[in-house]
Design a protein around this motif. Structure first.
Motif, PDB file in Angstrom:
ATOM      1  N   THR A   1       0.778  -1.257   0.004  1.00 29.64           N
ATOM      2  CA  THR A   1       0.078   0.069   0.012  1.00 29.64           C
ATOM      3  C   THR A   1       0.834   1.457   0.001  1.00 29.64           C
ATOM      4  OG1 THR A   1      -0.005   0.125   2.371  1.00 29.64           O
ATOM      5  CG2 THR A   1      -1.716  -1.207   1.354  1.00 29.64           C
ATOM      6  N   ASP A   2       0.177   2.404  -0.344  1.00 27.49           N
ATOM      7  CA  ASP A   2       1.076   3.391  -0.234  1.00 27.49           C
ATOM      8  C   ASP A   2       1.531   3.823   1.018  1.00 27.49           C
ATOM      9  OD1 ASP A   2       0.354   4.180  -3.006  1.00 27.49           O
ATOM     10  OD2 ASP A   2      -1.158   5.269  -2.648  1.00 27.49           O
ATOM     11  N   ALA A   3       0.662   3.684   2.121  1.00 26.06           N
ATOM     12  CA  ALA A   3       1.297   4.172   3.442  1.00 26.06           C
ATOM     13  C   ALA A   3       2.377   3.160   3.786  1.00 26.06           C
ATOM     14  CB  ALA A   3       0.063   3.827   4.319  1.00 26.06           C
ATOM     15  N   ALA A   4       2.266   1.861   3.510  1.00 20.57           N
ATOM     16  CA  ALA A   4       3.531   0.853   3.861  1.00 20.57           C
ATOM     17  C   ALA A   4       4.728   1.181   2.959  1.00 20.57           C
ATOM     18  CB  ALA A   4       3.163  -0.604   3.507  1.00 20.57           C
ATOM     19  N   LEU A   5       4.362   1.615   1.842  1.00 25.07           N
ATOM     20  CA  LEU A   5       5.662   2.001   1.001  1.00 25.07           C
ATOM     21  C   LEU A   5       6.331   3.439   1.627  1.00 25.07           C
ATOM     22  CD1 LEU A   5       4.385   1.201  -2.683  1.00 25.07           C
ATOM     23  CD2 LEU A   5       5.961  -0.196  -1.319  1.00 25.07           C
ATOM     24  N   ARG A   6       5.584   4.189   1.794  1.00 23.04           N
ATOM     25  CA  ARG A   6       6.228   5.468   2.590  1.00 23.04           C
ATOM     26  C   ARG A   6       6.887   5.001   3.853  1.00 23.04           C
ATOM     27  NH1 ARG A   6       1.067   7.784   0.793  1.00 23.04           N
ATOM     28  NH2 ARG A   6       1.428   8.844  -1.015  1.00 23.04           N
ATOM     29  N   ALA A   7       6.281   4.212   4.660  1.00 21.08           N
ATOM     30  CA  ALA A   7       6.966   3.963   5.958  1.00 21.08           C
ATOM     31  C   ALA A   7       8.036   2.912   5.957  1.00 21.08           C
ATOM     32  CB  ALA A   7       5.913   3.348   7.016  1.00 21.08           C
ATOM     33  N   ALA A   8       8.392   2.350   4.755  1.00 14.29           N
ATOM     34  CA  ALA A   8       9.666   1.322   4.540  1.00 14.29           C
ATOM     35  C   ALA A   8      10.706   2.083   4.834  1.00 14.29           C
ATOM     36  CB  ALA A   8       9.578   0.656   3.266  1.00 14.29           C
ATOM     37  N   PRO A   9      11.669   1.614   5.651  1.00 10.91           N
ATOM     38  CA  PRO A   9      13.045   2.327   6.097  1.00 10.91           C
ATOM     39  C   PRO A   9      13.988   2.598   4.728  1.00 10.91           C
ATOM     40  CG  PRO A   9      13.001   0.268   6.925  1.00 10.91           C
ATOM     41  CD  PRO A   9      11.686   0.442   6.445  1.00 10.91           C
ATOM     42  N   GLY A  10      13.943   1.731   3.778  1.00 13.92           N
ATOM     43  CA  GLY A  10      14.917   1.817   2.796  1.00 13.92           C
ATOM     44  C   GLY A  10      14.279   1.071   1.386  1.00 13.92           C
ATOM     45  N   PRO A  11      15.065   1.486   0.459  1.00 11.52           N
ATOM     46  CA  PRO A  11      14.550   0.733  -0.842  1.00 11.52           C
ATOM     47  C   PRO A  11      14.552  -0.658  -1.034  1.00 11.52           C
ATOM     48  CG  PRO A  11      16.543   2.182  -1.206  1.00 11.52           C
ATOM     49  CD  PRO A  11      16.213   2.218   0.164  1.00 11.52           C
ATOM     50  N   ALA A  12      15.249  -1.219  -0.359  1.00 13.75           N
ATOM     51  CA  ALA A  12      15.315  -2.707  -0.280  1.00 13.75           C
ATOM     52  C   ALA A  12      14.016  -3.236   0.462  1.00 13.75           C
ATOM     53  CB  ALA A  12      16.325  -3.321   0.626  1.00 13.75           C
ATOM     54  N   GLU A  13      13.554  -2.604   1.302  1.00 12.27           N
ATOM     55  CA  GLU A  13      12.293  -2.997   2.058  1.00 12.27           C
ATOM     56  C   GLU A  13      10.991  -2.662   1.125  1.00 12.27           C
ATOM     57  OE1 GLU A  13      14.706  -1.391   3.869  1.00 12.27           O
ATOM     58  OE2 GLU A  13      15.273  -2.755   5.089  1.00 12.27           O
ATOM     59  N   ARG A  14      11.035  -1.566   0.337  1.00 12.75           N
ATOM     60  CA  ARG A  14      10.126  -1.174  -0.561  1.00 12.75           C
ATOM     61  C   ARG A  14       9.794  -2.046  -1.734  1.00 12.75           C
ATOM     62  NH1 ARG A  14      11.759   4.037   0.927  1.00 12.75           N
ATOM     63  NH2 ARG A  14      13.032   4.432  -0.934  1.00 12.75           N
ATOM     64  N   TYR A  15      11.184  -2.543  -2.093  1.00  9.67           N
ATOM     65  CA  TYR A  15      11.474  -3.516  -3.130  1.00  9.67           C
ATOM     66  C   TYR A  15      10.613  -4.929  -2.788  1.00  9.67           C
ATOM     67  CZ  TYR A  15      12.865  -6.663  -7.020  1.00  9.67           C
ATOM     68  OH  TYR A  15      12.930  -7.503  -7.666  1.00  9.67           O
ATOM     69  N   GLN A  16      10.959  -5.276  -1.434  1.00 11.48           N
ATOM     70  CA  GLN A  16      10.320  -6.592  -0.991  1.00 11.48           C
ATOM     71  C   GLN A  16       8.687  -6.598  -0.981  1.00 11.48           C
ATOM     72  OE1 GLN A  16      12.422  -7.525   2.804  1.00 11.48           O
ATOM     73  NE2 GLN A  16      14.123  -8.392   1.573  1.00 11.48           N
ATOM     74  N   LEU A  17       8.390  -5.144  -0.269  1.00  9.03           N
ATOM     75  CA  LEU A  17       6.970  -5.062  -0.180  1.00  9.03           C
ATOM     76  C   LEU A  17       6.188  -5.245  -1.637  1.00  9.03           C
ATOM     77  CD1 LEU A  17       6.652  -2.153   2.236  1.00  9.03           C
ATOM     78  CD2 LEU A  17       5.923  -4.512   2.711  1.00  9.03           C
ATOM     79  N   ILE A  18       6.772  -4.405  -2.792  1.00 10.37           N
ATOM     80  CA  ILE A  18       6.278  -4.642  -4.051  1.00 10.37           C
ATOM     81  C   ILE A  18       6.259  -5.931  -4.610  1.00 10.37           C
ATOM     82  CG2 ILE A  18       6.495  -3.596  -6.487  1.00 10.37           C
ATOM     83  CD1 ILE A  18       7.793  -0.860  -5.171  1.00 10.37           C
ATOM     84  N   ALA A  19       7.412  -6.789  -4.509  1.00 10.86           N
ATOM     85  CA  ALA A  19       7.558  -8.084  -4.978  1.00 10.86           C
ATOM     86  C   ALA A  19       6.425  -8.877  -4.259  1.00 10.86           C
ATOM     87  CB  ALA A  19       8.873  -8.559  -4.737  1.00 10.86           C
ATOM     88  N   ALA A  20       6.302  -8.666  -3.070  1.00 13.78           N
ATOM     89  CA  ALA A  20       5.284  -9.731  -2.387  1.00 13.78           C
ATOM     90  C   ALA A  20       3.900  -9.431  -3.083  1.00 13.78           C
ATOM     91  CB  ALA A  20       5.469  -9.441  -1.060  1.00 13.78           C
ATOM     92  N   GLY A  21       3.592  -8.249  -3.023  1.00 14.75           N
ATOM     93  CA  GLY A  21       2.399  -7.720  -3.698  1.00 14.75           C
ATOM     94  C   GLY A  21       1.927  -8.074  -4.897  1.00 14.75           C
ATOM     95  N   ARG A  22       3.119  -8.099  -5.823  1.00 13.88           N
ATOM     96  CA  ARG A  22       3.269  -8.499  -7.386  1.00 13.88           C
ATOM     97  C   ARG A  22       2.821 -10.055  -7.298  1.00 13.88           C
ATOM     98  NH1 ARG A  22       6.989 -10.016 -11.591  1.00 13.88           N
ATOM     99  NH2 ARG A  22       5.899  -8.976 -13.453  1.00 13.88           N
ATOM    100  N   LEU A  23       3.422 -10.802  -6.515  1.00 17.11           N
ATOM    101  CA  LEU A  23       3.184 -12.534  -6.509  1.00 17.11           C
ATOM    102  C   LEU A  23       1.674 -12.656  -6.243  1.00 17.11           C
ATOM    103  CD1 LEU A  23       6.009 -13.741  -4.675  1.00 17.11           C
ATOM    104  CD2 LEU A  23       5.837 -14.057  -7.031  1.00 17.11           C
ATOM    105  N   LEU A  24       1.180 -11.667  -5.375  1.00 14.71           N
ATOM    106  CA  LEU A  24      -0.348 -12.169  -4.920  1.00 14.71           C
ATOM    107  C   LEU A  24      -1.160 -11.707  -5.953  1.00 14.71           C
ATOM    108  CD1 LEU A  24      -0.512 -11.077  -1.028  1.00 14.71           C
ATOM    109  CD2 LEU A  24      -0.498 -13.432  -2.032  1.00 14.71           C
ATOM    110  N   LYS A  25      -0.967 -10.413  -6.507  1.00 12.10           N
ATOM    111  CA  LYS A  25      -1.914  -9.924  -7.684  1.00 12.10           C
ATOM    112  C   LYS A  25      -1.808 -10.799  -8.765  1.00 12.10           C
ATOM    113  CE  LYS A  25      -1.305  -5.148  -6.107  1.00 12.10           C
ATOM    114  NZ  LYS A  25      -0.347  -3.835  -6.203  1.00 12.10           N
ATOM    115  N   ASN A  26      -0.510 -11.455  -9.180  1.00 15.85           N
ATOM    116  CA  ASN A  26      -0.465 -12.224 -10.542  1.00 15.85           C
ATOM    117  C   ASN A  26      -1.100 -13.570 -10.248  1.00 15.85           C
ATOM    118  OD1 ASN A  26       1.201 -10.610 -11.878  1.00 15.85           O
ATOM    119  ND2 ASN A  26       3.118 -11.542 -11.319  1.00 15.85           N
ATOM    120  N   GLN A  27      -1.151 -14.157  -8.891  1.00 14.90           N
ATOM    121  CA  GLN A  27      -2.027 -15.192  -8.814  1.00 14.90           C
ATOM    122  C   GLN A  27      -3.536 -15.116  -8.929  1.00 14.90           C
ATOM    123  OE1 GLN A  27      -0.794 -16.257  -4.652  1.00 14.90           O
ATOM    124  NE2 GLN A  27       0.918 -17.375  -5.173  1.00 14.90           N
TER     125      GLN A  27
END
Length: 90
Positions: free
Chosen positions: A51-77
């Protein structure tokens, strides 16, 4: 009297001359009926962690990337499941 008897006999004979019973024929007529294509248990899109709030609250780019990747897997399924339902509708 004979005249009345003749009229009565004529009416009696006319009463016997009736039309035959109509022939009843049953026909099957196929009419298209609108039906729901998606099953009743079709699930809504998943709630993902990116979510936008979770991506803004992520401490760094690596954590944002992990959130995006996890969301992408669920959305693709879910998209794969949705497309299979849509393909069955066609």
């Amino acid at each position: 009297m004979n005249r009345n008897l003749a009229v009565l006999a004529a009416l009696a004979l006319c009463g016997c001359a009736h039309a035959p019973a109509p022939k009843i024929v049953t026909q099957l007529v196929k009419v298209p009926v609108a039906a729901a294509c998606a099953p009743k248990d079709f699930r809504a899109p998943p709630a993902t962690a990116d979510t936008d709030a979770a991506l803004r609250a992520a401490p760094g780019p690596a954590e944002r990337y992990q959130l995006i990747a996890a969301g992408r897997l669920l959305k693709n399924q879910w998209i794969t499941e949705a497309w299979s339902v849509l393909a069955a509708c066609r």
